[in-house]
Design a protein around this motif. Structure first.
Motif, mmCIF file in Angstrom:
data_model
loop_
_atom_site.group_PDB
_atom_site.id
_atom_site.type_symbol
_atom_site.label_atom_id
_atom_site.label_comp_id
_atom_site.label_asym_id
_atom_site.label_seq_id
_atom_site.Cartn_x
_atom_site.Cartn_y
_atom_site.Cartn_z
ATOM 1 N N VAL A 99 0.822 -1.218 0.000
ATOM 2 C CA VAL A 99 0.000 0.000 0.000
ATOM 3 C C VAL A 99 0.857 1.270 0.000
ATOM 4 O O VAL A 99 0.305 2.372 0.002
ATOM 5 N N LEU A 100 2.188 1.119 -0.015
ATOM 6 C CA LEU A 100 3.064 2.292 0.017
ATOM 7 C C LEU A 100 2.773 3.236 -1.153
ATOM 8 O O LEU A 100 2.552 4.437 -0.962
ATOM 9 N N ASP A 101 2.768 2.712 -2.354
ATOM 10 C CA ASP A 101 2.518 3.550 -3.528
ATOM 11 C C ASP A 101 1.099 4.095 -3.575
ATOM 12 O O ASP A 101 0.905 5.291 -3.841
ATOM 13 N N PRO A 102 0.043 3.272 -3.358
ATOM 14 C CA PRO A 102 -1.321 3.817 -3.394
ATOM 15 C C PRO A 102 -1.575 4.920 -2.373
ATOM 16 O O PRO A 102 -2.222 5.923 -2.677
ATOM 17 N N ILE A 103 -1.057 4.760 -1.141
ATOM 18 C CA ILE A 103 -1.231 5.802 -0.130
ATOM 19 C C ILE A 103 -0.486 7.064 -0.537
ATOM 20 O O ILE A 103 -1.015 8.183 -0.451
ATOM 21 N N SER A 104 0.742 6.909 -0.992
ATOM 22 C CA SER A 104 1.537 8.069 -1.408
ATOM 23 C C SER A 104 0.863 8.807 -2.563
ATOM 24 O O SER A 104 0.817 10.047 -2.586
ATOM 25 N N ALA A 105 0.326 8.040 -3.518
ATOM 26 C CA ALA A 105 -0.327 8.673 -4.668
ATOM 27 C C ALA A 105 -1.607 9.389 -4.270
ATOM 28 O O ALA A 105 -1.893 10.495 -4.756
ATOM 29 N N VAL B 289 9.448 -3.789 -8.170
ATOM 30 C CA VAL B 289 8.992 -4.716 -9.204
ATOM 31 C C VAL B 289 7.866 -4.087 -10.023
ATOM 32 O O VAL B 289 7.819 -4.228 -11.258
ATOM 33 N N ALA B 290 6.951 -3.386 -9.339
ATOM 34 C CA ALA B 290 5.873 -2.716 -10.069
ATOM 35 C C ALA B 290 6.426 -1.708 -11.068
ATOM 36 O O ALA B 290 5.885 -1.524 -12.158
ATOM 37 N N GLU B 291 7.545 -1.093 -10.712
ATOM 38 C CA GLU B 291 8.155 -0.080 -11.577
ATOM 39 C C GLU B 291 8.902 -0.708 -12.744
ATOM 40 O O GLU B 291 8.722 -0.306 -13.905
ATOM 41 N N VAL B 292 9.742 -1.704 -12.488
ATOM 42 C CA VAL B 292 10.585 -2.253 -13.565
ATOM 43 C C VAL B 292 9.834 -3.264 -14.432
ATOM 44 O O VAL B 292 10.216 -3.488 -15.582
ATOM 45 N N CYS B 293 8.776 -3.872 -13.876
ATOM 46 C CA CYS B 293 8.019 -4.861 -14.649
ATOM 47 C C CYS B 293 6.621 -4.374 -15.028
ATOM 48 O O CYS B 293 5.907 -5.086 -15.750
ATOM 49 N N GLY B 294 6.219 -3.213 -14.502
ATOM 50 C CA GLY B 294 4.917 -2.651 -14.859
ATOM 51 C C GLY B 294 3.736 -3.422 -14.320
ATOM 52 O O GLY B 294 2.658 -3.410 -14.921
ATOM 53 N N SER B 295 3.881 -4.089 -13.163
ATOM 54 C CA SER B 295 2.789 -4.901 -12.628
ATOM 55 C C SER B 295 2.722 -4.770 -11.109
ATOM 56 O O SER B 295 3.613 -5.252 -10.398
ATOM 57 N N VAL B 296 1.651 -4.125 -10.615
ATOM 58 C CA VAL B 296 1.435 -4.046 -9.169
ATOM 59 C C VAL B 296 1.174 -5.432 -8.598
ATOM 60 O O VAL B 296 1.626 -5.778 -7.507
ATOM 61 N N THR B 297 0.436 -6.246 -9.355
ATOM 62 C CA THR B 297 0.117 -7.601 -8.887
ATOM 63 C C THR B 297 1.382 -8.432 -8.694
ATOM 64 O O THR B 297 1.531 -9.140 -7.694
ATOM 65 N N LEU B 298 2.308 -8.348 -9.644
ATOM 66 C CA LEU B 298 3.567 -9.082 -9.502
ATOM 67 C C LEU B 298 4.365 -8.548 -8.321
ATOM 68 O O LEU B 298 4.991 -9.329 -7.587
ATOM 69 N N GLY B 299 4.334 -7.227 -8.123
ATOM 70 C CA GLY B 299 5.023 -6.651 -6.970
ATOM 71 C C GLY B 299 4.498 -7.215 -5.669
ATOM 72 O O GLY B 299 5.267 -7.582 -4.768
ATOM 73 N N ALA B 300 3.151 -7.304 -5.557
ATOM 74 C CA ALA B 300 2.556 -7.892 -4.355
ATOM 75 C C ALA B 300 2.887 -9.374 -4.249
ATOM 76 O O ALA B 300 3.123 -9.903 -3.158
#
Length: 398
Positions: free
Chosen positions: A31-37, A239-250
């Motif tokens: 949730v780091l990115d969603p809260i920050s955004a 991972v969400a940044e380099v692979c373009g997938s929030v799901t993969l990051g989670a």
């Protein structure tokens, strides 16, 4: 139907408490990115909340250890659960950095200290004889790793479908089954620990810190905290940044958690037949190899999955091995407090891993420095564990 032995009940119920406690805290990187955004914060702001959580967890661990040693493990667990729930709810509804620092940071930090590895593994240590203690702690920790395997996937899916706040509230509700587990945690003292006297706090700490093995364990565990703090908070957004997938990051944390179930169980059993300091040294050396290998290839979904699996094998088998060493050296009766100080070092490392990750990313736009620092620290920890002596030390009560 054959009834479970009292020790087996403690191991199973304790493992579930760890699973819920550790699983819930593992979602903050998701949730780091969603809260920050949502609030327009730089990544460092919520990183500070997570870093505070790790630091408070470490500072509070000796306190909860002393409460458990003096007033009962279940009382410490209940206090921790109440604080955990309060922190999760405040984080779910907090709209300012201060609210997040207090909720996700301070209160959740206290909650994890009261319901996590430190208290539960002390219980398991008191419930099992020394010969099988490493294996029992490894089993409880392996069960506990299931929380990190499942909850990040759930949190990631809920965040994408309904938003981060719904995910936080759902995970908060999953802490409530601890209320059914805590009453089952009633270990009996083992015969070999029956003659351990109650030692005044000052004398206990002076005696422990006079032992080089205790100091080396404390130094080495700092590195474990740095690795876990950095990766738990920053691997999903990386991972969400380099692979373009929030799901993969989670999913990375879930993959790590799944591999950690096997790694924790296997290394717990290995620690029963091979000197634990050597096993710990090997684990940290392999972390350095795994991170170096990850840096040597281009990040893709496949390499991320392979890295997560490999790192998961060496993720947290350090915890039952380190706690079993403390119990072996000083006795299970005094383990709660003494393991608390070793774990404080772990959480100072976690604080720095989380905070430095956010700081370095905001300053440079990448995590390159953090990866190389992690490798250097892994080599350092592999070396400092080699001289640790797995031998009983008795501290005079007076």
């Amino acid at each position: 139907m054959k009834r479970l032995s009292p020790a087996a009940v403690v191991i199973a119920a304790g493992g579930l408490v760890i699973a819920l406690s550790f699983g819930a805290r593992s979602i903050f990187g998701i949730v780091l990115d969603p809260i920050s955004a949502e609030y327009g914060w730089p990544r460092e702001v919520f990183s500070i909340s997570i870093a505070l959580q790790n630091l408070v967890w470490g500072l509070a661990q000796p306190v909860f250890g002393r409460i458990a040693d003096r007033f009962g493990d279940r009382r410490a667990l209940m206090i921790g659960l109440v604080l955990y729930l309060a922190g999760m709810l405040l984080s779910a509804f907090g709209t300012t950095p201060l609210a997040q620092h207090l909720g996700a940071g301070v209160l959740v930090g206290f909650g994890v200290a009261g319901t996590g590895f430190g208290i539960v593994l002390s219980l398991v240590g008191r419930a099992t004889p020394e010969a099988g203690r490493s294996r029992a702690m490894g089993t409880a920790a392996a069960i506990g790793s299931g929380g990190q395997m499942l909850m990040p996937l759930l949190a990631g899916s809920l965040t994408e479908a309904f938003g981060w706040q719904t995910a936080m509230l759902a995970i908060t509700g999953l802490l409530l089954p601890m209320l059914l587990c805590i009453p089952l945690l009633k270990p009996a003292a083992q015969p070999e620990d029956a003659d351990d006297p109650e030692i005044p706090l000052g004398r206990l700490l002076r005696g422990a810190f006079a032992q080089s093995s205790y100091l080396l364990l404390t130094m080495g565990f700092f590195v474990c905290g740095f690795h876990v703090g950095f990766l738990a908070a920053h691997l999903p957004p990386y991972v969400a940044e380099v692979c373009g997938s929030v799901t993969l990051g989670a999913a990375t944390l879930s993959i790590i958690g799944a591999a950690n179930v096997a790694g924790t169980y296997l290394f717990g059993r290995l620690g029963a037949v091979v000197p634990k300091p050597f096993v710990l040294s090997g684990i940290y050396a392999m972390r350095a190899v795994v991170i170096l290998g990850f840096l040597a290839v281009t990040p893709t979904p496949l390499t991320v999955i392979v890295f997560s699996l490999a790192m998961g094998l060496f993720w947290l088998p350090t915890v039952p091995l380190t706690s079993a060493l403390v119990a072996t050296i000083f006795g299970a009766r005094n383990m709660g407090m003494l393991y608390g100080f070793v774990f404080l070092s772990h959480q100072v490392g976690s604080f720095l891993g989380v905070w430095m990750g956010g700081r370095i990313y905001d300053a440079t736009g990448n995590y390159d420095w953090m990866w190389w620092i992690s490798i250097a620290l892994a080599v350092f920890s592999a070396l400092v564990h080699l001289p640790v002596r797995e031998a009983r030390v008795r501290i005079a009560a007076a």
